[in-house]
Write a protein that holds these residues in place. Structure first.
Motif, PDB file in Angstrom:
ATOM      1  N   LYS A  89       0.811  -1.217   0.000  1.00 31.04           N
ATOM      2  CA  LYS A  89       0.000   0.000   0.000  1.00 31.04           C
ATOM      3  C   LYS A  89       0.845   1.267   0.000  1.00 31.04           C
ATOM      4  CE  LYS A  89      -3.734  -2.291  -0.208  1.00 31.04           C
ATOM      5  NZ  LYS A  89      -4.468  -2.317  -1.499  1.00 31.04           N
ATOM      6  N   SER A  90       1.977   1.250   0.696  1.00 34.38           N
ATOM      7  CA  SER A  90       2.829   2.443   0.686  1.00 34.38           C
ATOM      8  C   SER A  90       3.437   2.659  -0.688  1.00 34.38           C
ATOM      9  CB  SER A  90       3.929   2.328   1.740  1.00 34.38           C
ATOM     10  OG  SER A  90       4.742   1.186   1.504  1.00 34.38           O
ATOM     11  N   GLY A  91       3.706   1.561  -1.424  1.00 31.15           N
ATOM     12  CA  GLY A  91       4.181   1.702  -2.796  1.00 31.15           C
ATOM     13  C   GLY A  91       3.138   2.345  -3.693  1.00 31.15           C
ATOM     14  N   GLU A  92       1.892   1.892  -3.548  1.00 28.50           N
ATOM     15  CA  GLU A  92       0.804   2.499  -4.330  1.00 28.50           C
ATOM     16  C   GLU A  92       0.640   3.974  -3.967  1.00 28.50           C
ATOM     17  OE1 GLU A  92      -2.821   0.378  -3.884  1.00 28.50           O
ATOM     18  OE2 GLU A  92      -1.950  -1.580  -4.368  1.00 28.50           O
TER      19      GLU A  92
ATOM     20  N   GLN B 159       3.405  11.152  -5.872  1.00 27.15           N
ATOM     21  CA  GLN B 159       4.323  11.733  -6.847  1.00 27.15           C
ATOM     22  C   GLN B 159       3.562  12.450  -7.955  1.00 27.15           C
ATOM     23  OE1 GLN B 159       7.730  11.815  -6.348  1.00 27.15           O
ATOM     24  NE2 GLN B 159       7.442  13.367  -7.947  1.00 27.15           N
ATOM     25  N   GLN B 160       2.451  11.850  -8.398  1.00 28.52           N
ATOM     26  CA  GLN B 160       1.613  12.521  -9.389  1.00 28.52           C
ATOM     27  C   GLN B 160       1.000  13.791  -8.804  1.00 28.52           C
ATOM     28  OE1 GLN B 160      -1.235   9.609 -10.669  1.00 28.52           O
ATOM     29  NE2 GLN B 160       0.277   8.379 -11.795  1.00 28.52           N
TER      30      GLN B 160
ATOM     31  N   LYS C 230       2.892  22.495 -10.679  1.00 27.52           N
ATOM     32  CA  LYS C 230       2.349  23.320 -11.780  1.00 27.52           C
ATOM     33  C   LYS C 230       1.319  24.320 -11.247  1.00 27.52           C
ATOM     34  CE  LYS C 230       2.992  19.613 -15.151  1.00 27.52           C
ATOM     35  NZ  LYS C 230       2.311  18.661 -16.073  1.00 27.52           N
ATOM     36  N   ALA C 231       0.474  23.860 -10.296  1.00 27.12           N
ATOM     37  CA  ALA C 231      -0.550  24.750  -9.748  1.00 27.12           C
ATOM     38  C   ALA C 231       0.080  25.938  -9.043  1.00 27.12           C
ATOM     39  CB  ALA C 231      -1.443  23.972  -8.796  1.00 27.12           C
ATOM     40  N   ALA C 232       1.151  25.710  -8.268  1.00 29.99           N
ATOM     41  CA  ALA C 232       1.817  26.800  -7.571  1.00 29.99           C
ATOM     42  C   ALA C 232       2.447  27.771  -8.558  1.00 29.99           C
ATOM     43  CB  ALA C 232       2.880  26.238  -6.623  1.00 29.99           C
ATOM     44  N   GLU C 233       3.055  27.224  -9.597  1.00 29.67           N
ATOM     45  CA  GLU C 233       3.685  28.079 -10.607  1.00 29.67           C
ATOM     46  C   GLU C 233       2.639  28.900 -11.362  1.00 29.67           C
ATOM     47  OE1 GLU C 233       6.493  27.624 -14.617  1.00 29.67           O
ATOM     48  OE2 GLU C 233       6.018  25.863 -13.372  1.00 29.67           O
ATOM     49  N   TYR C 234       1.555  28.253 -11.777  1.00 26.48           N
ATOM     50  CA  TYR C 234       0.511  28.959 -12.519  1.00 26.48           C
ATOM     51  C   TYR C 234      -0.148  30.034 -11.662  1.00 26.48           C
ATOM     52  CZ  TYR C 234       0.911  25.060 -15.825  1.00 26.48           C
ATOM     53  OH  TYR C 234       1.374  24.134 -16.721  1.00 26.48           O
ATOM     54  N   SER C 235      -0.408  29.718 -10.397  1.00 23.03           N
ATOM     55  CA  SER C 235      -1.072  30.688  -9.519  1.00 23.03           C
ATOM     56  C   SER C 235      -0.215  31.929  -9.327  1.00 23.03           C
ATOM     57  CB  SER C 235      -1.373  30.046  -8.161  1.00 23.03           C
ATOM     58  OG  SER C 235      -2.263  28.960  -8.285  1.00 23.03           O
ATOM     59  N   MET C 236       1.075  31.746  -9.179  1.00 28.38           N
ATOM     60  CA  MET C 236       1.962  32.888  -9.006  1.00 28.38           C
ATOM     61  C   MET C 236       2.002  33.748 -10.275  1.00 28.38           C
ATOM     62  SD  MET C 236       3.879  34.658  -7.071  1.00 28.38           S
ATOM     63  CE  MET C 236       4.285  33.667  -5.653  1.00 28.38           C
ATOM     64  N   ASP C 237       2.029  33.096 -11.434  1.00 27.67           N
ATOM     65  CA  ASP C 237       2.043  33.840 -12.689  1.00 27.67           C
ATOM     66  C   ASP C 237       0.753  34.634 -12.869  1.00 27.67           C
ATOM     67  OD1 ASP C 237       4.548  32.922 -13.288  1.00 27.67           O
ATOM     68  OD2 ASP C 237       3.856  31.275 -14.577  1.00 27.67           O
TER      69      ASP C 237
ATOM     70  N   THR D 148       2.587  17.635   0.548  1.00 32.41           N
ATOM     71  CA  THR D 148       2.571  16.429  -0.285  1.00 32.41           C
ATOM     72  C   THR D 148       3.968  15.886  -0.485  1.00 32.41           C
ATOM     73  OG1 THR D 148       0.608  17.278  -1.430  1.00 32.41           O
ATOM     74  CG2 THR D 148       1.798  15.470  -2.487  1.00 32.41           C
ATOM     75  N   GLU D 149       4.945  16.764  -0.661  1.00 28.89           N
ATOM     76  CA  GLU D 149       6.332  16.304  -0.805  1.00 28.89           C
ATOM     77  C   GLU D 149       6.813  15.642   0.486  1.00 28.89           C
ATOM     78  OE1 GLU D 149       8.359  19.295  -4.066  1.00 28.89           O
ATOM     79  OE2 GLU D 149       8.045  20.032  -2.025  1.00 28.89           O
ATOM     80  N   MET D 150       6.407  16.183   1.617  1.00 27.63           N
ATOM     81  CA  MET D 150       6.737  15.551   2.902  1.00 27.63           C
ATOM     82  C   MET D 150       6.094  14.169   2.994  1.00 27.63           C
ATOM     83  SD  MET D 150       8.624  17.457   4.997  1.00 27.63           S
ATOM     84  CE  MET D 150       9.068  19.150   5.415  1.00 27.63           C
ATOM     85  N   ASN D 151       4.840  14.090   2.585  1.00 27.37           N
ATOM     86  CA  ASN D 151       4.134  12.805   2.637  1.00 27.37           C
ATOM     87  C   ASN D 151       4.766  11.785   1.701  1.00 27.37           C
ATOM     88  OD1 ASN D 151       2.335  13.836   4.497  1.00 27.37           O
ATOM     89  ND2 ASN D 151       0.768  14.334   2.977  1.00 27.37           N
ATOM     90  N   ALA D 152       5.271  12.238   0.573  1.00 26.18           N
ATOM     91  CA  ALA D 152       5.914  11.320  -0.369  1.00 26.18           C
ATOM     92  C   ALA D 152       7.173  10.717   0.244  1.00 26.18           C
ATOM     93  CB  ALA D 152       6.245  12.047  -1.669  1.00 26.18           C
TER      94      ALA D 152
END
Length: 460
Positions: free
Chosen positions: A386-389, A395-396, A403-410, A434-438
């Protein structure tokens, strides 16, 4: 007299051997399905393809980790104490084996006596005394068998301790790696948020955002700095834990890899095969403890039967009856004693009842050890899968949130309608989490492999 004793001993020996089974050797009980499966598995050779039978060097190939494990196996206090327990059990076993031999003692003595003013007459004896207990009813036999099972049990516990130390070092190492990876991510994100605060201040000057956006971005920045302190504290604790596992003074910073990965090939298994659980050292120790309790019960039964002791004494003395003879002369004595318990204030009955209860407890612990081992294997397999899944999904999610952070700032930079500072702050905050959770998910998968290896008895 001797003929009567021989007839009595022979009769009681026949009763003992045919009645209570005090001479019977321990056999794995097969009263339940789980113990029957265990007995069948132990009757076969260990599966060489089992993940738990891999040598630990083939599982943990990271050079840094391999060095830490080697140092722990050499110096760890718990493991060294476990090996000392083996030495103590071996000494007790040697004592039990020597109990079959006669005991020999030398007790020289001398005395002087004077009567009615006569000269002082000296008497002396130089005797050697020999006593030999004849083990007709298995008292010494069961004691020796119990000591032997205790020795095997201590060996199994030592192997279990070795397996636990290997797993503990590996889990601490990967935990430290993951914490440092999260710490590095938090520090780099703090720099990004520091820049975000500056950007919000610039946006305020041109009228894109209000003061609320500036203070909110500052609050997020200080929150990340607080997270950094928590991670630094966690890393320090894990570093000290590793030092204690290596039996070294805390204070040295141990190196780790920058990523949390444990690439090892093992065949996924469906369910929990008893053929692998049966060879776990802690499971074997639980059965050895049951055997010890079995022989303790047999010894308690044997206490109801008489004990036969043959003793002899011989030596040189000048005291012959009521006469003193100089020089002295040689003498010898031979005797046999048969002591049959008739009433011992209920001590033998109480001892037998207690031994039976302890044997039942050992049986319960043995069955629970098997079930607990199965649960540990099952848990590790589920966490690994399950942790692999989850890591793939995270990661996705990271890719999309970047992308959302980059687009919002722009969009905020160009003052696009419908875009607020909250969109930017939310996107960046979600990205960090999310990066921490990954990283935590990769750690969970690596530690699941470590726990599976230990759950299958690896490293013994």
């Amino acid at each position: 007299m001797y003929k009567t004793i021989r007839i009595a001993v022979a009769a009681m020996a026949i009763v003992a051997m045919s009645g209570c089974g005090i001479y019977k050797k321990y056999e794995t009980p097969q009263a339940t399905a789980i113990t029957r499966a265990y007995a069948e598995a132990r009757s076969q050779a260990p599966d060489s393809t089992s993940f738990g039978n891999y040598i630990w060097e083939d599982v943990f190939t990271d050079p840094l980790l391999a060095d830490y494990i080697n140092r722990a196996l050499t110096s760890n206090t718990s493991l060294r104490n476990a090996m000392l327990n083996v030495d103590m059990a071996h000494a007790q076993l040697k004592g039990a084996r020597l109990s079959y031999l006669p005991s020999v003692a030398l007790a020289p003595n001398g005395a002087g006596a004077s009567y009615a003013g006569s000269d002082l007459n000296w008497t002396y004896q130089l005797p050697a005394q020999v006593s030999w207990e004849i083990d007709i009813f298995g008292k010494l036999l069961n004691s020796k068998r119990g000591a032997q099972e205790s020795f095997y049990m201590s060996e199994a516990y030592a192997r279990a301790a070795r397996s636990q130390i290997i797993a503990a070092v590996a889990n601490t190492y990967y935990g430290l790696s993951a914490t440092r990876a999260q710490l590095s991510l938090a520090r780099s994100t703090a720099e990004v948020w520091k820049q975000t605060v500056s950007t919000m201040e610039d946006f305020k000057l041109v009228g894109n955002v209000t003061e609320a956006a500036v203070v909110q971005s500052r609050a997020q920045y200080y929150g990340i700095l607080g997270t950094i302190t928590d991670l630094e504290q966690a890393a320090d604790k894990l570093n000290n834990t590793l030092a204690l596992l290596l039996n070294e003074m805390p204070g040295v910073e141990y190196a780790t890899t920058e990523t949390v990965e444990l690439n090892v090939g093992f065949n996924p298994i469906d369910g929990v095969p008893m053929s692998q659980l049966a060879w776990r050292p802690d499971v074997e120790a639980a059965e050895r403890n049951l055997a010890v309790a079995y022989y303790a019960t047999s010894s308690a039964r044997a206490a109801f039967y008489p004990g036969l002791t043959i003793s002899a004494a011989g030596g040189f003395t000048n005291l012959l009856g009521s006469f003193v003879k100089n020089p002295g002369d040689w003498f010898y004595q031979l005797a046999g004693s048969l002591v049959a318990p008739i009433f011992s204030r209920g001590q033998n009955i109480a001892r037998l009842e207690a031994a039976k209860a302890q044997q039942k407890q050992a049986m319960n612990n043995f069955e629970y050890a098997l079930m607990s081992a199965a649960a540990e294997v099952s848990d590790a397999l589920v966490v690994y899968a399950k942790s692999g899944e989850k890591e793939k999904y995270l990661q996705q999610q990271v890719d999309n949130l970047s992308k959302a952070a980059e687009y919002s700032m722009d969009l905020l930079r160009y003052n696009q309608p419908g875009t607020t500072y909250l969109d930017v702050l939310t996107a960046q905050s979600n990205l960090l989490q999310t990066e921490m959770n990954a990283i935590s998910s990769r750690l969970a998968q690596a530690q699941a492999v470590v726990n599976l290896y230990q759950a299958l008895g690896g490293g013994r």
